[in-house]
Design a protein around this motif. Structure first.
Motif, PDB file in Angstrom:
ATOM      1  N   VAL A   1      26.130 -13.717 106.247  1.00  0.00           N
ATOM      2  CA  VAL A   1      27.033 -14.648 105.582  1.00  0.00           C
ATOM      3  C   VAL A   1      26.380 -16.023 105.591  1.00  0.00           C
ATOM      4  O   VAL A   1      25.928 -16.499 106.638  1.00  0.00           O
ATOM      5  CB  VAL A   1      28.405 -14.692 106.280  1.00  0.00           C
ATOM      6  N   SER A   2      26.337 -16.661 104.425  1.00  0.00           N
ATOM      7  CA  SER A   2      25.655 -17.951 104.332  1.00  0.00           C
ATOM      8  C   SER A   2      26.431 -18.919 103.454  1.00  0.00           C
ATOM      9  O   SER A   2      27.386 -18.546 102.784  1.00  0.00           O
ATOM     10  CB  SER A   2      24.244 -17.762 103.768  1.00  0.00           C
ATOM     11  N   ILE A   3      25.995 -20.164 103.494  1.00  0.00           N
ATOM     12  CA  ILE A   3      26.489 -21.208 102.601  1.00  0.00           C
ATOM     13  C   ILE A   3      25.299 -21.660 101.767  1.00  0.00           C
ATOM     14  O   ILE A   3      24.235 -21.988 102.299  1.00  0.00           O
ATOM     15  CB  ILE A   3      27.066 -22.404 103.387  1.00  0.00           C
ATOM     16  N   ASP A   4      25.485 -21.643 100.462  1.00  0.00           N
ATOM     17  CA  ASP A   4      24.482 -22.157  99.528  1.00  0.00           C
ATOM     18  C   ASP A   4      25.020 -23.452  98.939  1.00  0.00           C
ATOM     19  O   ASP A   4      26.200 -23.527  98.591  1.00  0.00           O
ATOM     20  CB  ASP A   4      24.229 -21.168  98.395  1.00  0.00           C
ATOM     21  N   LEU A   5      24.168 -24.452  98.806  1.00  0.00           N
ATOM     22  CA  LEU A   5      24.580 -25.737  98.239  1.00  0.00           C
ATOM     23  C   LEU A   5      24.056 -25.891  96.820  1.00  0.00           C
ATOM     24  O   LEU A   5      22.877 -25.613  96.567  1.00  0.00           O
ATOM     25  CB  LEU A   5      24.022 -26.899  99.060  1.00  0.00           C
ATOM     26  N   ILE A   6      24.911 -26.322  95.923  1.00  0.00           N
ATOM     27  CA  ILE A   6      24.480 -26.737  94.591  1.00  0.00           C
ATOM     28  C   ILE A   6      24.524 -28.253  94.613  1.00  0.00           C
ATOM     29  O   ILE A   6      25.608 -28.852  94.615  1.00  0.00           O
ATOM     30  CB  ILE A   6      25.388 -26.168  93.494  1.00  0.00           C
ATOM     31  N   VAL A   7      23.359 -28.874  94.691  1.00  0.00           N
ATOM     32  CA  VAL A   7      23.251 -30.325  94.811  1.00  0.00           C
ATOM     33  C   VAL A   7      22.841 -30.887  93.455  1.00  0.00           C
ATOM     34  O   VAL A   7      21.768 -30.557  92.940  1.00  0.00           O
ATOM     35  CB  VAL A   7      22.221 -30.726  95.887  1.00  0.00           C
ATOM     36  N   LEU A   8      23.712 -31.717  92.874  1.00  0.00           N
ATOM     37  CA  LEU A   8      23.452 -32.324  91.569  1.00  0.00           C
ATOM     38  C   LEU A   8      23.136 -33.800  91.730  1.00  0.00           C
ATOM     39  O   LEU A   8      23.787 -34.493  92.511  1.00  0.00           O
ATOM     40  CB  LEU A   8      24.681 -32.200  90.665  1.00  0.00           C
ATOM     41  N   ASN A   9      22.161 -34.289  90.960  1.00  0.00           N
ATOM     42  CA  ASN A   9      21.917 -35.734  90.932  1.00  0.00           C
ATOM     43  C   ASN A   9      22.703 -36.346  89.781  1.00  0.00           C
ATOM     44  O   ASN A   9      23.440 -35.643  89.077  1.00  0.00           O
ATOM     45  CB  ASN A   9      20.418 -36.056  90.871  1.00  0.00           C
ATOM     46  N   SER A  10      22.571 -37.634  89.579  1.00  0.00           N
ATOM     47  CA  SER A  10      23.360 -38.327  88.557  1.00  0.00           C
ATOM     48  C   SER A  10      23.020 -37.876  87.141  1.00  0.00           C
ATOM     49  O   SER A  10      23.788 -38.101  86.216  1.00  0.00           O
ATOM     50  CB  SER A  10      23.158 -39.841  88.683  1.00  0.00           C
ATOM     51  N   GLU A  11      21.883 -37.210  86.970  1.00  0.00           N
ATOM     52  CA  GLU A  11      21.485 -36.708  85.646  1.00  0.00           C
ATOM     53  C   GLU A  11      21.862 -35.236  85.460  1.00  0.00           C
ATOM     54  O   GLU A  11      21.490 -34.620  84.458  1.00  0.00           O
ATOM     55  CB  GLU A  11      19.975 -36.903  85.455  1.00  0.00           C
ATOM     56  N   GLY A  12      22.572 -34.657  86.435  1.00  0.00           N
ATOM     57  CA  GLY A  12      22.995 -33.267  86.328  1.00  0.00           C
ATOM     58  C   GLY A  12      21.931 -32.252  86.695  1.00  0.00           C
ATOM     59  O   GLY A  12      22.106 -31.059  86.461  1.00  0.00           O
TER      60      GLY A  12
END
Length: 101
Positions: free
Chosen positions: A17-28
């Motif tokens: 079981v894990s956590i994945d991050l979707i990290v967006l910058n100001s340009e998407g």
């Protein structure tokens, strides 16, 4: 930390079981890193960490953003539950890996 042989047994016998991050910058744009280890070696992925036994989602999330991004607070939103299946694993042994994230 589990002994190596015990960890192999866990991966061979059950999902991780894990956590994945979707990290967006100001340009998407999304932050990706190229995996250097198996499974999925050489593929691009978002930052990810396993959830530890007795660790809440919130505590795991804070540990992940600190370890991967050197941050202590971010705006977060739960996107859902997903899974990956791999034909290999981190070791040289022949068994699959199943992630739930």
């Amino acid at each position: 930390m589990l002994p190596l042989e015990t960890f192999k047994t866990v991966i061979e016998s059950s999902p991780l079981v894990s956590i994945d991050l979707i990290v967006l910058n100001s340009e998407g744009q999304i932050l990706l890193g190229k995996r250097t280890n198996r499974p999925a070696k050489g593929y691009w992925f978002v930052p990810v960490r396993r959830i530890l036994k007795d660790e809440s989602f919130e505590r795991a999330f804070k540990r992940l953003i600190t370890a991967e991004l050197n941050l202590t607070e971010v705006v977060s939103k739960f996107k859902g539950a997903y899974q990956h299946f791999y034909d290999d694993n981190f070791s040289e042994n022949q068994f699959t890996t199943h992630y739930v994230f």
